[in-house]
Design a protein around this motif. Structure first.
Motif, PDB file in Angstrom:
ATOM      1  N   LEU A 267       1.721  -7.713   4.913  1.00  0.00           N
ATOM      2  CA  LEU A 267       2.634  -7.308   3.924  1.00  0.00           C
ATOM      3  C   LEU A 267       3.976  -7.738   3.348  1.00  0.00           C
ATOM      4  CD1 LEU A 267      -0.071  -3.589   3.444  1.00  0.00           C
ATOM      5  CD2 LEU A 267      -0.059  -6.730   2.661  1.00  0.00           C
ATOM      6  N   ALA A 268       4.663  -7.594   4.223  1.00  0.00           N
ATOM      7  CA  ALA A 268       5.838  -7.314   4.024  1.00  0.00           C
ATOM      8  C   ALA A 268       6.773  -9.278   3.748  1.00  0.00           C
ATOM      9  CB  ALA A 268       7.340  -6.288   5.171  1.00  0.00           C
TER      10      ALA A 268
ATOM     11  N   ASP B   8       0.633 -10.223  -2.399  1.00  0.00           N
ATOM     12  CA  ASP B   8       0.127  -8.913  -0.864  1.00  0.00           C
ATOM     13  C   ASP B   8       0.845  -7.680  -1.124  1.00  0.00           C
ATOM     14  OD1 ASP B   8      -1.921 -10.580  -0.439  1.00  0.00           O
ATOM     15  OD2 ASP B   8      -1.110 -11.474   0.931  1.00  0.00           O
ATOM     16  N   LEU B   9       2.575  -7.339  -0.992  1.00  0.00           N
ATOM     17  CA  LEU B   9       3.047  -6.243  -1.229  1.00  0.00           C
ATOM     18  C   LEU B   9       2.869  -5.574  -2.731  1.00  0.00           C
ATOM     19  CD1 LEU B   9       4.583  -3.863   0.683  1.00  0.00           C
ATOM     20  CD2 LEU B   9       6.351  -5.487   0.041  1.00  0.00           C
ATOM     21  N   VAL B  10       3.260  -6.602  -3.172  1.00  0.00           N
ATOM     22  CA  VAL B  10       3.027  -5.788  -4.507  1.00  0.00           C
ATOM     23  C   VAL B  10       1.335  -5.507  -4.566  1.00  0.00           C
ATOM     24  CG1 VAL B  10       2.961  -6.272  -7.161  1.00  0.00           C
ATOM     25  CG2 VAL B  10       4.649  -6.716  -5.549  1.00  0.00           C
ATOM     26  N   ASN B  11       0.488  -6.322  -4.603  1.00  0.00           N
ATOM     27  CA  ASN B  11      -1.036  -5.973  -4.995  1.00  0.00           C
ATOM     28  C   ASN B  11      -1.533  -4.437  -4.206  1.00  0.00           C
ATOM     29  OD1 ASN B  11      -1.130  -7.761  -7.067  1.00  0.00           O
ATOM     30  ND2 ASN B  11      -1.723  -9.436  -5.615  1.00  0.00           N
ATOM     31  N   ALA B  12      -1.250  -4.612  -2.558  1.00  0.00           N
ATOM     32  CA  ALA B  12      -1.788  -3.799  -2.095  1.00  0.00           C
ATOM     33  C   ALA B  12      -0.912  -2.473  -3.179  1.00  0.00           C
ATOM     34  CB  ALA B  12      -1.932  -3.947  -0.279  1.00  0.00           C
ATOM     35  N   ALA B  13       0.423  -2.685  -2.688  1.00  0.00           N
ATOM     36  CA  ALA B  13       1.072  -0.875  -3.026  1.00  0.00           C
ATOM     37  C   ALA B  13       0.486  -0.829  -4.117  1.00  0.00           C
ATOM     38  CB  ALA B  13       2.124  -1.293  -3.678  1.00  0.00           C
ATOM     39  N   ALA B  14       0.117  -1.350  -5.066  1.00  0.00           N
ATOM     40  CA  ALA B  14      -0.976  -1.265  -6.462  1.00  0.00           C
ATOM     41  C   ALA B  14      -1.834  -0.727  -6.196  1.00  0.00           C
ATOM     42  CB  ALA B  14      -0.819  -2.860  -7.125  1.00  0.00           C
ATOM     43  N   ALA B  15      -3.026  -0.874  -5.671  1.00  0.00           N
ATOM     44  CA  ALA B  15      -4.251  -1.183  -5.110  1.00  0.00           C
ATOM     45  C   ALA B  15      -3.778   0.954  -4.503  1.00  0.00           C
ATOM     46  CB  ALA B  15      -4.797  -1.752  -4.024  1.00  0.00           C
ATOM     47  N   LEU B  16      -2.686   0.194  -3.625  1.00  0.00           N
ATOM     48  CA  LEU B  16      -2.565   2.056  -2.455  1.00  0.00           C
ATOM     49  C   LEU B  16      -2.176   3.119  -3.346  1.00  0.00           C
ATOM     50  CD1 LEU B  16      -2.348   1.044   0.788  1.00  0.00           C
ATOM     51  CD2 LEU B  16      -4.192   1.855  -0.341  1.00  0.00           C
TER      52      LEU B  16
ATOM     53  N   ILE C 246       1.323   4.471  -4.371  1.00  0.00           N
ATOM     54  CA  ILE C 246       2.094   3.490  -4.000  1.00  0.00           C
ATOM     55  C   ILE C 246       3.765   2.855  -4.160  1.00  0.00           C
ATOM     56  CG2 ILE C 246       1.707   5.491  -1.800  1.00  0.00           C
ATOM     57  CD1 ILE C 246       1.814   2.266   0.035  1.00  0.00           C
ATOM     58  N   SER C 247       4.582   2.935  -4.004  1.00  0.00           N
ATOM     59  CA  SER C 247       5.547   1.641  -4.259  1.00  0.00           C
ATOM     60  C   SER C 247       5.308   0.916  -3.130  1.00  0.00           C
ATOM     61  CB  SER C 247       7.032   2.000  -4.100  1.00  0.00           C
ATOM     62  OG  SER C 247       7.598   2.541  -3.577  1.00  0.00           O
ATOM     63  N   PRO C 248       6.077  -1.188  -3.511  1.00  0.00           N
ATOM     64  CA  PRO C 248       6.032  -1.735  -2.094  1.00  0.00           C
ATOM     65  C   PRO C 248       7.583  -1.218  -1.568  1.00  0.00           C
ATOM     66  CG  PRO C 248       5.695  -2.687  -4.399  1.00  0.00           C
ATOM     67  CD  PRO C 248       6.182  -1.239  -4.652  1.00  0.00           C
ATOM     68  N   ALA C 249       8.182  -0.384  -1.798  1.00  0.00           N
ATOM     69  CA  ALA C 249       9.047   0.041  -0.482  1.00  0.00           C
ATOM     70  C   ALA C 249       9.105   1.407  -0.201  1.00  0.00           C
ATOM     71  CB  ALA C 249      10.785   0.508  -2.387  1.00  0.00           C
ATOM     72  N   ALA C 250       7.981   1.687  -0.912  1.00  0.00           N
ATOM     73  CA  ALA C 250       7.452   2.794   0.422  1.00  0.00           C
ATOM     74  C   ALA C 250       6.209   2.196   2.099  1.00  0.00           C
ATOM     75  CB  ALA C 250       6.142   3.677  -0.244  1.00  0.00           C
ATOM     76  N   LEU C 251       5.603   1.221   1.402  1.00  0.00           N
ATOM     77  CA  LEU C 251       5.327   0.353   2.439  1.00  0.00           C
ATOM     78  C   LEU C 251       6.201  -0.145   3.654  1.00  0.00           C
ATOM     79  CD1 LEU C 251       2.744  -2.006   0.402  1.00  0.00           C
ATOM     80  CD2 LEU C 251       1.975   0.163   2.768  1.00  0.00           C
ATOM     81  N   ILE C 252       7.398  -0.837   3.131  1.00  0.00           N
ATOM     82  CA  ILE C 252       8.441  -0.956   3.929  1.00  0.00           C
ATOM     83  C   ILE C 252       9.172  -0.061   4.323  1.00  0.00           C
ATOM     84  CG2 ILE C 252      10.558  -2.221   3.839  1.00  0.00           C
ATOM     85  CD1 ILE C 252       7.931  -4.553   2.952  1.00  0.00           C
TER      86      ILE C 252
END
Length: 76
Positions: free
Chosen positions: A47-48, A53-61, A63-69
């Motif tokens: 995702l990173a 994909d990172l932005v779309n996954a974060a929106a779907a979940l 959460i923020s993209p920064a949280a995934l990172i």
């Protein structure tokens, strides 16, 4: 969080194929490694490395993209 992200990645066939192709994981290895930091890290790395994909996954979940990172850094 990485397991939720994996669910999102696998929810689309083309994205799932791209994930497996880029990581070199087989479906069997993925299933066997679901609790392994290396496999979960591969999901978050995937995702990173793909901002869309990172932005779309974060929106779907929700959460923020920064949280995934940050979750990826926590696995290291």
């Amino acid at each position: 969080m990485a397991l939720q992200a994996l669910g999102w990645v696998l929810s689309d066939g083309l994205r799932a194929e791209r994930f497996l192709g880029l990581t070199g994981l087989t479906p069997e290895e993925l299933r066997a490694g679901l609790g392994e930091p290396a496999v979960l890290g591969a999901v978050l790395d995937f995702l990173a490395n793909h901002e869309g994909d990172l932005v779309n996954a974060a929106a779907a979940l929700d959460i923020s993209p920064a949280a995934l990172i940050a979750a990826r850094k926590d696995l290291a």
